[in-house]
Motif scaffolding. Structure first.
Motif, PDB file in Angstrom:
ATOM      1  N   LYS A   2      16.507   9.076  55.560  1.00 28.30           N
ATOM      2  CA  LYS A   2      17.899   8.617  55.477  1.00 28.30           C
ATOM      3  C   LYS A   2      18.634   8.943  56.767  1.00 28.30           C
ATOM      4  O   LYS A   2      18.256   9.847  57.507  1.00 28.30           O
ATOM      5  N   GLN A   3      19.672   8.192  57.013  1.00 33.70           N
ATOM      6  CA  GLN A   3      20.508   8.455  58.180  1.00 33.70           C
ATOM      7  C   GLN A   3      21.229   9.787  57.991  1.00 33.70           C
ATOM      8  O   GLN A   3      21.700  10.095  56.887  1.00 33.70           O
ATOM      9  N   ASP A   4      21.314  10.579  59.048  1.00 38.38           N
ATOM     10  CA  ASP A   4      21.913  11.911  58.954  1.00 38.38           C
ATOM     11  C   ASP A   4      23.357  11.888  58.465  1.00 38.38           C
ATOM     12  O   ASP A   4      23.827  12.831  57.844  1.00 38.38           O
ATOM     13  N   TRP A   5      24.075  10.822  58.733  1.00 38.57           N
ATOM     14  CA  TRP A   5      25.487  10.766  58.360  1.00 38.57           C
ATOM     15  C   TRP A   5      25.717  10.320  56.918  1.00 38.57           C
ATOM     16  O   TRP A   5      26.842  10.306  56.437  1.00 38.57           O
ATOM     17  N   ILE A   6      24.651   9.988  56.201  1.00 35.66           N
ATOM     18  CA  ILE A   6      24.762   9.639  54.776  1.00 35.66           C
ATOM     19  C   ILE A   6      24.728  10.927  53.966  1.00 35.66           C
ATOM     20  O   ILE A   6      23.807  11.729  54.097  1.00 35.66           O
ATOM     21  N   GLU A   7      25.736  11.127  53.131  1.00 30.44           N
ATOM     22  CA  GLU A   7      25.773  12.283  52.232  1.00 30.44           C
ATOM     23  C   GLU A   7      25.483  11.805  50.819  1.00 30.44           C
ATOM     24  O   GLU A   7      26.184  10.926  50.308  1.00 30.44           O
ATOM     25  N   LEU A   8      24.470  12.377  50.223  1.00 24.72           N
ATOM     26  CA  LEU A   8      24.085  11.990  48.870  1.00 24.72           C
ATOM     27  C   LEU A   8      24.921  12.772  47.861  1.00 24.72           C
ATOM     28  O   LEU A   8      25.210  13.956  48.070  1.00 24.72           O
ATOM     29  N   PRO A   9      25.296  12.135  46.759  1.00 26.97           N
ATOM     30  CA  PRO A   9      26.106  12.828  45.756  1.00 26.97           C
ATOM     31  C   PRO A   9      25.332  13.971  45.097  1.00 26.97           C
ATOM     32  O   PRO A   9      24.135  13.849  44.856  1.00 26.97           O
ATOM     33  N   GLU A  10      26.048  15.044  44.808  1.00 23.51           N
ATOM     34  CA  GLU A  10      25.429  16.159  44.099  1.00 23.51           C
ATOM     35  C   GLU A  10      25.054  15.725  42.697  1.00 23.51           C
ATOM     36  O   GLU A  10      25.737  14.918  42.081  1.00 23.51           O
ATOM     37  N   GLY A  11      23.948  16.264  42.212  1.00 23.61           N
ATOM     38  CA  GLY A  11      23.524  15.996  40.853  1.00 23.61           C
ATOM     39  C   GLY A  11      22.718  14.720  40.672  1.00 23.61           C
ATOM     40  O   GLY A  11      22.261  14.445  39.570  1.00 23.61           O
ATOM     41  N   VAL A  12      22.565  13.930  41.730  1.00 23.01           N
ATOM     42  CA  VAL A  12      21.760  12.710  41.641  1.00 23.01           C
ATOM     43  C   VAL A  12      20.348  13.043  42.111  1.00 23.01           C
ATOM     44  O   VAL A  12      20.171  13.679  43.156  1.00 23.01           O
ATOM     45  N   ALA A  13      19.356  12.632  41.335  1.00 21.90           N
ATOM     46  CA  ALA A  13      17.955  12.927  41.669  1.00 21.90           C
ATOM     47  C   ALA A  13      17.615  12.376  43.048  1.00 21.90           C
ATOM     48  O   ALA A  13      18.078  11.306  43.432  1.00 21.90           O
ATOM     49  N   GLN A  14      16.825  13.146  43.786  1.00 19.56           N
ATOM     50  CA  GLN A  14      16.401  12.692  45.108  1.00 19.56           C
ATOM     51  C   GLN A  14      15.057  13.312  45.473  1.00 19.56           C
ATOM     52  O   GLN A  14      14.738  14.416  45.050  1.00 19.56           O
ATOM     53  N   TRP A  15      14.290  12.536  46.227  1.00 13.47           N
ATOM     54  CA  TRP A  15      12.985  12.978  46.700  1.00 13.47           C
ATOM     55  C   TRP A  15      12.846  12.626  48.164  1.00 13.47           C
ATOM     56  O   TRP A  15      13.248  11.539  48.595  1.00 13.47           O
ATOM     57  N   ALA A  16      12.248  13.514  48.927  1.00 11.23           N
ATOM     58  CA  ALA A  16      12.049  13.300  50.360  1.00 11.23           C
ATOM     59  C   ALA A  16      11.078  12.151  50.623  1.00 11.23           C
ATOM     60  O   ALA A  16      11.195  11.448  51.623  1.00 11.23           O
ATOM     61  N   GLU A  17      10.133  11.966  49.733  1.00 14.21           N
ATOM     62  CA  GLU A  17       9.133  10.900  49.873  1.00 14.21           C
ATOM     63  C   GLU A  17       9.077  10.143  48.544  1.00 14.21           C
ATOM     64  O   GLU A  17      10.060  10.079  47.838  1.00 14.21           O
ATOM     65  N   SER A  18       7.910   9.625  48.206  1.00 11.61           N
ATOM     66  CA  SER A  18       7.727   8.909  46.946  1.00 11.61           C
ATOM     67  C   SER A  18       7.765   9.907  45.786  1.00 11.61           C
ATOM     68  O   SER A  18       7.064  10.919  45.821  1.00 11.61           O
ATOM     69  N   PRO A  19       8.570   9.639  44.765  1.00  6.01           N
ATOM     70  CA  PRO A  19       8.673  10.591  43.658  1.00  6.01           C
ATOM     71  C   PRO A  19       7.485  10.503  42.704  1.00  6.01           C
ATOM     72  O   PRO A  19       6.858   9.446  42.586  1.00  6.01           O
ATOM     73  N   PRO A  20       7.204  11.606  41.996  1.00  4.81           N
ATOM     74  CA  PRO A  20       6.214  11.525  40.921  1.00  4.81           C
ATOM     75  C   PRO A  20       6.705  10.511  39.882  1.00  4.81           C
ATOM     76  O   PRO A  20       7.880  10.548  39.495  1.00  4.81           O
ATOM     77  N   PRO A  21       5.862   9.591  39.451  1.00  6.42           N
ATOM     78  CA  PRO A  21       6.309   8.509  38.559  1.00  6.42           C
ATOM     79  C   PRO A  21       7.059   8.982  37.311  1.00  6.42           C
ATOM     80  O   PRO A  21       8.091   8.414  36.958  1.00  6.42           O
ATOM     81  N   ASP A  22       6.565  10.020  36.636  1.00  5.07           N
ATOM     82  CA  ASP A  22       7.224  10.484  35.412  1.00  5.07           C
ATOM     83  C   ASP A  22       8.622  11.016  35.699  1.00  5.07           C
ATOM     84  O   ASP A  22       9.575  10.732  34.962  1.00  5.07           O
ATOM     85  N   GLU A  23       8.779  11.789  36.773  1.00  2.00           N
ATOM     86  CA  GLU A  23      10.095  12.319  37.142  1.00  2.00           C
ATOM     87  C   GLU A  23      11.051  11.191  37.538  1.00  2.00           C
ATOM     88  O   GLU A  23      12.239  11.214  37.201  1.00  2.00           O
ATOM     89  N   PHE A  24      10.526  10.221  38.251  1.00  2.00           N
ATOM     90  CA  PHE A  24      11.341   9.105  38.711  1.00  2.00           C
ATOM     91  C   PHE A  24      11.885   8.300  37.534  1.00  2.00           C
ATOM     92  O   PHE A  24      13.082   8.030  37.438  1.00  2.00           O
ATOM     93  N   ILE A  25      11.017   7.946  36.605  1.00  8.45           N
ATOM     94  CA  ILE A  25      11.434   7.182  35.425  1.00  8.45           C
ATOM     95  C   ILE A  25      12.435   7.988  34.598  1.00  8.45           C
ATOM     96  O   ILE A  25      13.439   7.446  34.130  1.00  8.45           O
ATOM     97  N   ALA A  26      12.197   9.281  34.446  1.00  5.41           N
ATOM     98  CA  ALA A  26      13.133  10.125  33.689  1.00  5.41           C
ATOM     99  C   ALA A  26      14.514  10.132  34.350  1.00  5.41           C
ATOM    100  O   ALA A  26      15.537  10.057  33.666  1.00  5.41           O
ATOM    101  N   ALA A  27      14.564  10.185  35.681  1.00  3.85           N
ATOM    102  CA  ALA A  27      15.845  10.173  36.392  1.00  3.85           C
ATOM    103  C   ALA A  27      16.556   8.837  36.204  1.00  3.85           C
ATOM    104  O   ALA A  27      17.782   8.797  36.024  1.00  3.85           O
ATOM    105  N   LEU A  28      15.819   7.742  36.229  1.00  3.18           N
ATOM    106  CA  LEU A  28      16.434   6.428  36.067  1.00  3.18           C
ATOM    107  C   LEU A  28      16.977   6.218  34.656  1.00  3.18           C
ATOM    108  O   LEU A  28      17.929   5.476  34.455  1.00  3.18           O
ATOM    109  N   MET A  29      16.373   6.890  33.668  1.00  5.30           N
ATOM    110  CA  MET A  29      16.784   6.690  32.277  1.00  5.30           C
ATOM    111  C   MET A  29      17.914   7.617  31.850  1.00  5.30           C
ATOM    112  O   MET A  29      18.401   7.498  30.731  1.00  5.30           O
ATOM    113  N   LYS A  30      18.335   8.539  32.704  1.00  6.78           N
ATOM    114  CA  LYS A  30      19.438   9.455  32.346  1.00  6.78           C
ATOM    115  C   LYS A  30      20.729   8.712  32.194  1.00  6.78           C
ATOM    116  O   LYS A  30      21.056   7.796  32.859  1.00  6.78           O
TER     117      LYS A  30
END
Length: 144
Positions: free
Chosen positions: A116-144
C-alpha cells in the motif's frame, strides 16, 4: 435482492443475485494498482453462478506459477468487470466500483498491505494482511 452494475460506457451490464449487500475488500498489490490506475482495487467475492452479464466482453488471461486469472473487460471502454481464477473455482471477483449503488459498500478487509502507499491510513479494527490472507480468516472477516 438484485444488485446491478456495468461499465462506464454502458455497453456491459450485469446483475448479481444476493441476499445482502456485498462485503467488499481492498487489494493493495502492485497488479491491482496498475490495473485500476489507483492506490487499490475495491472488490467483492460473489458466486459466479449468481452473476449474469450482458454485453461485449474481452477476455484476458494471466498465468502465474500457481494459477490462471481470467479477466472480463468491456470490449468497448475496457472497464474491468470481474475475474475468476483457478484457485477459487466458482467464485467471481467483482470490481465493486462498477456497481450502480456504491454508497452502502462497507470495506471489510485490506489485503497485500505490504504494497500500500505509505500515505494511506487504514481504519482501525478492519482486518488486514500484509500478503495473501489465509482463506478461512479472509472469509470470516468478509462475513462480519
Amino acid at each position: 435482492m438484485i444488485l446491478t452494475g456495468g461499465c462506464r460506457c454502458g455497453a456491459v451490464r450485469y446483475e448479481v443475485e444476493t441476499e445482502a449487500q456485498l462485503p467488499v475488500y481492498a487489494c493493495h498489490c502492485h497488479q491491482c494498482q496498475r490495473w485500476s490506475g489507483s492506490v487499490f482495487s475495491l472488490q467483492a467475492l460473489v458466486p459466479e453462478a449468481a452473476l449474469t452479464v450482458e454485453g461485449p466482453l474481452t477476455v484476458y488471461e494471466k498465468t502465474t506459477e500457481d494459477r490462471t486469472s481470467t479477466q472480463r473487460i468491456c470490449a468497448t471502454c475496457h472497464t474491468r468487470i470481474y475475474n475468476t481464477n483457478t484457485r477459487r473455482l466458482g467464485i467471481a471477483v467483482l470490481r465493486a466500483g462498477t456497481l450502480d449503488e456504491t454508497a452502502a459498500l462497507d470495506c471489510k478487509a485490506h489485503i497485500y498491505t505490504a504494497y500500500k502507499q505509505d500515505w494511506i491510513e487504514l481504519p482501525e479494527g478492519v482486518a488486514q494482511w500484509a500478503e495473501s490472507p489465509p482463506p478461512d480468516e479472509f472469509i470470516a472477516a468478509l462475513m462480519k
